[in-house]
Scaffold this motif. Sequence first.
Motif, PDB file in Angstrom:
ATOM      1  N   ASN A 161      20.149  -6.020   5.777  1.00 45.56           N
ATOM      2  CA  ASN A 161      20.199  -4.789   4.981  1.00 45.56           C
ATOM      3  C   ASN A 161      18.825  -4.156   4.759  1.00 45.56           C
ATOM      4  O   ASN A 161      18.659  -3.318   3.881  1.00 45.56           O
ATOM      5  CB  ASN A 161      20.867  -5.079   3.629  1.00 45.56           C
ATOM      6  N   GLY A 162      17.836  -4.570   5.564  1.00 49.90           N
ATOM      7  CA  GLY A 162      16.492  -4.059   5.341  1.00 49.90           C
ATOM      8  C   GLY A 162      15.928  -4.601   4.043  1.00 49.90           C
ATOM      9  O   GLY A 162      16.388  -5.632   3.531  1.00 49.90           O
ATOM     10  N   LEU A 163      14.937  -3.916   3.477  1.00 49.35           N
ATOM     11  CA  LEU A 163      14.305  -4.423   2.258  1.00 49.35           C
ATOM     12  C   LEU A 163      13.663  -3.292   1.459  1.00 49.35           C
ATOM     13  O   LEU A 163      13.038  -2.391   2.021  1.00 49.35           O
ATOM     14  CB  LEU A 163      13.218  -5.448   2.619  1.00 49.35           C
ATOM     15  N   GLU A 164      13.849  -3.379   0.139  1.00 48.47           N
ATOM     16  CA  GLU A 164      13.158  -2.486  -0.793  1.00 48.47           C
ATOM     17  C   GLU A 164      12.265  -3.343  -1.683  1.00 48.47           C
ATOM     18  O   GLU A 164      12.751  -4.261  -2.349  1.00 48.47           O
ATOM     19  CB  GLU A 164      14.159  -1.707  -1.647  1.00 48.47           C
ATOM     20  N   ILE A 165      10.967  -3.046  -1.682  1.00 52.67           N
ATOM     21  CA  ILE A 165      10.007  -3.779  -2.507  1.00 52.67           C
ATOM     22  C   ILE A 165       9.514  -2.875  -3.625  1.00 52.67           C
ATOM     23  O   ILE A 165       9.004  -1.785  -3.366  1.00 52.67           O
ATOM     24  CB  ILE A 165       8.802  -4.269  -1.674  1.00 52.67           C
ATOM     25  N   GLU A 190      11.983   2.711  10.746  1.00 45.08           N
ATOM     26  CA  GLU A 190      11.926   3.684   9.652  1.00 45.08           C
ATOM     27  C   GLU A 190      11.499   2.998   8.353  1.00 45.08           C
ATOM     28  O   GLU A 190      11.976   1.912   8.013  1.00 45.08           O
ATOM     29  CB  GLU A 190      13.302   4.331   9.455  1.00 45.08           C
ATOM     30  N   ASN A 191      10.593   3.645   7.625  1.00 47.55           N
ATOM     31  CA  ASN A 191      10.121   3.108   6.348  1.00 47.55           C
ATOM     32  C   ASN A 191       9.605   4.229   5.469  1.00 47.55           C
ATOM     33  O   ASN A 191       9.352   5.344   5.940  1.00 47.55           O
ATOM     34  CB  ASN A 191       9.031   2.063   6.586  1.00 47.55           C
ATOM     35  N   SER A 192       9.424   3.923   4.188  1.00 38.43           N
ATOM     36  CA  SER A 192       8.853   4.899   3.254  1.00 38.43           C
ATOM     37  C   SER A 192       8.060   4.165   2.182  1.00 38.43           C
ATOM     38  O   SER A 192       8.322   2.997   1.886  1.00 38.43           O
ATOM     39  CB  SER A 192       9.957   5.745   2.604  1.00 38.43           C
ATOM     40  N   PHE A 193       7.060   4.856   1.617  1.00 43.46           N
ATOM     41  CA  PHE A 193       6.235   4.315   0.543  1.00 43.46           C
ATOM     42  C   PHE A 193       6.014   5.454  -0.445  1.00 43.46           C
ATOM     43  O   PHE A 193       5.146   6.295  -0.261  1.00 43.46           O
ATOM     44  CB  PHE A 193       4.914   3.806   1.120  1.00 43.46           C
ATOM     45  N   GLU A 194       6.831   5.467  -1.481  1.00 44.57           N
ATOM     46  CA  GLU A 194       6.764   6.543  -2.479  1.00 44.57           C
ATOM     47  C   GLU A 194       6.591   5.926  -3.857  1.00 44.57           C
ATOM     48  O   GLU A 194       7.417   5.127  -4.286  1.00 44.57           O
ATOM     49  CB  GLU A 194       8.040   7.387  -2.424  1.00 44.57           C
ATOM     50  N   GLY A 195       5.507   6.351  -4.534  1.00 44.90           N
ATOM     51  CA  GLY A 195       5.211   5.780  -5.845  1.00 44.90           C
ATOM     52  C   GLY A 195       4.958   4.292  -5.712  1.00 44.90           C
ATOM     53  O   GLY A 195       4.060   3.856  -4.990  1.00 44.90           O
ATOM     54  N   ASN A 196       5.790   3.492  -6.390  1.00 46.67           N
ATOM     55  CA  ASN A 196       5.626   2.033  -6.313  1.00 46.67           C
ATOM     56  C   ASN A 196       6.785   1.369  -5.555  1.00 46.67           C
ATOM     57  O   ASN A 196       7.002   0.167  -5.682  1.00 46.67           O
ATOM     58  CB  ASN A 196       5.521   1.442  -7.719  1.00 46.67           C
ATOM     59  N   ILE A 197       7.512   2.159  -4.760  1.00 44.28           N
ATOM     60  CA  ILE A 197       8.650   1.640  -4.013  1.00 44.28           C
ATOM     61  C   ILE A 197       8.396   1.747  -2.506  1.00 44.28           C
ATOM     62  O   ILE A 197       8.074   2.818  -1.997  1.00 44.28           O
ATOM     63  CB  ILE A 197       9.955   2.402  -4.355  1.00 44.28           C
ATOM     64  N   ILE A 198       8.517   0.621  -1.830  1.00 50.58           N
ATOM     65  CA  ILE A 198       8.417   0.601  -0.367  1.00 50.58           C
ATOM     66  C   ILE A 198       9.789   0.226   0.193  1.00 50.58           C
ATOM     67  O   ILE A 198      10.412  -0.740  -0.258  1.00 50.58           O
ATOM     68  CB  ILE A 198       7.383  -0.430   0.129  1.00 50.58           C
ATOM     69  N   LYS A 199      10.263   0.997   1.158  1.00 46.82           N
ATOM     70  CA  LYS A 199      11.542   0.694   1.809  1.00 46.82           C
ATOM     71  C   LYS A 199      11.335   0.547   3.309  1.00 46.82           C
ATOM     72  O   LYS A 199      10.617   1.338   3.922  1.00 46.82           O
ATOM     73  CB  LYS A 199      12.565   1.820   1.555  1.00 46.82           C
ATOM     74  N   VAL A 200      11.954  -0.486   3.869  1.00 42.33           N
ATOM     75  CA  VAL A 200      12.007  -0.662   5.319  1.00 42.33           C
ATOM     76  C   VAL A 200      13.473  -0.786   5.701  1.00 42.33           C
ATOM     77  O   VAL A 200      14.205  -1.603   5.121  1.00 42.33           O
ATOM     78  CB  VAL A 200      11.233  -1.914   5.780  1.00 42.33           C
ATOM     79  N   TYR A 201      13.895   0.037   6.640  1.00 44.91           N
ATOM     80  CA  TYR A 201      15.307   0.075   7.018  1.00 44.91           C
ATOM     81  C   TYR A 201      15.569  -0.867   8.190  1.00 44.91           C
ATOM     82  O   TYR A 201      14.689  -1.108   9.021  1.00 44.91           O
ATOM     83  CB  TYR A 201      15.702   1.514   7.366  1.00 44.91           C
ATOM     84  N   PRO A 202      16.788  -1.431   8.239  1.00 46.20           N
ATOM     85  CA  PRO A 202      17.086  -2.409   9.295  1.00 46.20           C
ATOM     86  C   PRO A 202      17.058  -1.799  10.688  1.00 46.20           C
ATOM     87  O   PRO A 202      17.382  -0.629  10.882  1.00 46.20           O
ATOM     88  CB  PRO A 202      18.501  -2.888   8.934  1.00 46.20           C
TER      89      PRO A 202
END
Length: 409
Positions: A161-165, A190-202
């Motif tokens: 499911n990817g990961l959100e940190i 695909e990934n994003s880094f906005e504010g204090n949230i990092i998301k990496v998609y599967p």
Amino acid sequence: MDILLNVLADKKINESITISGSKSESNRLLILQKLFPEISIENLSDSDDSVHMQHALSTNDEIVDISHAGTAMRFLTSYFAANNGRETVLTGSERMQNRPVEILVNALKDLGTTITYEDKVGYPPIRIQGTKITKDKVQIHGNVSSQYISSLLLIAAKLENGLEIELIGKITSVPYIKMTLSLLTQLGIENSFEGNIIKVYPKKEIQKQTVVVESDWSSASYFYSIIALADVGSEINLSAYKKESLQGDSCLAEIYQHFGVQTTFGENSINLKKVKVSAKETLEIDLKNAPDIAQTIAITCFAEGIACNLSGLHTLKIKETDRLVALHDELSKLGAIISVTDISLHLEKSLVINENIAIKTYNDHRMAMAFAPLALRVPIKILNAEVVTKSYQKFWEDMQQIGIKIGSL
């Protein structure tokens, strides 16, 4: 191997040096290559750390020993934790067994993995039961070593499911986090880094591609120091470097202007040239995004008789040695007036450098390399000099090419 470095007879330098690929980029790409075999890597680092990483990723042994390789310890902890069905004991040198991993282990446990300590709680060796990770959210403090965060990011795309940190509190070493995310983007993840949230998609698989590793900016720092201490007009050309670098230590180009080092970017290289400069009385530099160059900068300031206040150094206490204490002790022997805290270093202006001092390296490659440029000022002894191979195999050969005379003790 203990060596004596002798002062250059002629401090006018004109040389070209090729430096191995970045250890930071190489070790990230080696993990990603294992997860995505479609990747080919060129200009891979020849450092001991990268050699240990390659061996660890190729062995089927239960016990994996990565010696002094801190990056490998952190990145492999997540890699083996996500390797469903495999049991691994990850260990290292005596110093490695005193470098904390608890923050990363706790984050992985929060994701549902099983990791236990073989000896001291919070430290290697650790026993890792490989698990299929399905949880996709985790919290970790943002002011810890960025390698903990990158370790999680490197496996994220291969999780179901990817990961959100969520990064808690102040975030430090952002360039190293962005390096990891930039490599993921380059690979089509695909990934994003906005504010204090990092998301990496599967991502199940990626397109076949070749990645060329940029040369190591941390290794370039020692040549910046050498040119800073050399005569006006001295030049060193270094390859292979990019103007738009992923590496946080590329801030060297800006910082070393204070010492009269002019950086010119070529197509695949940088040229360092010593120009006349009016040095500041005191340098104030926050190195929270590039702590690995703190030793080089402090020693350059000492050699040039410039006071400095360096901050943002909280991660230096958990490196190969406590680098702040090591700097204090070794620079003091040379005649420096220096004080350190857990997060900063203060150096007063000095007019005298003691000669023929034996510098302890504490099994830390950067201690050996950072002190080497002082040979442009005084004869200096480096103990356990072979420690440089951790990140820079040809360091002493390149010092001799520049003209520094090296003899055994």
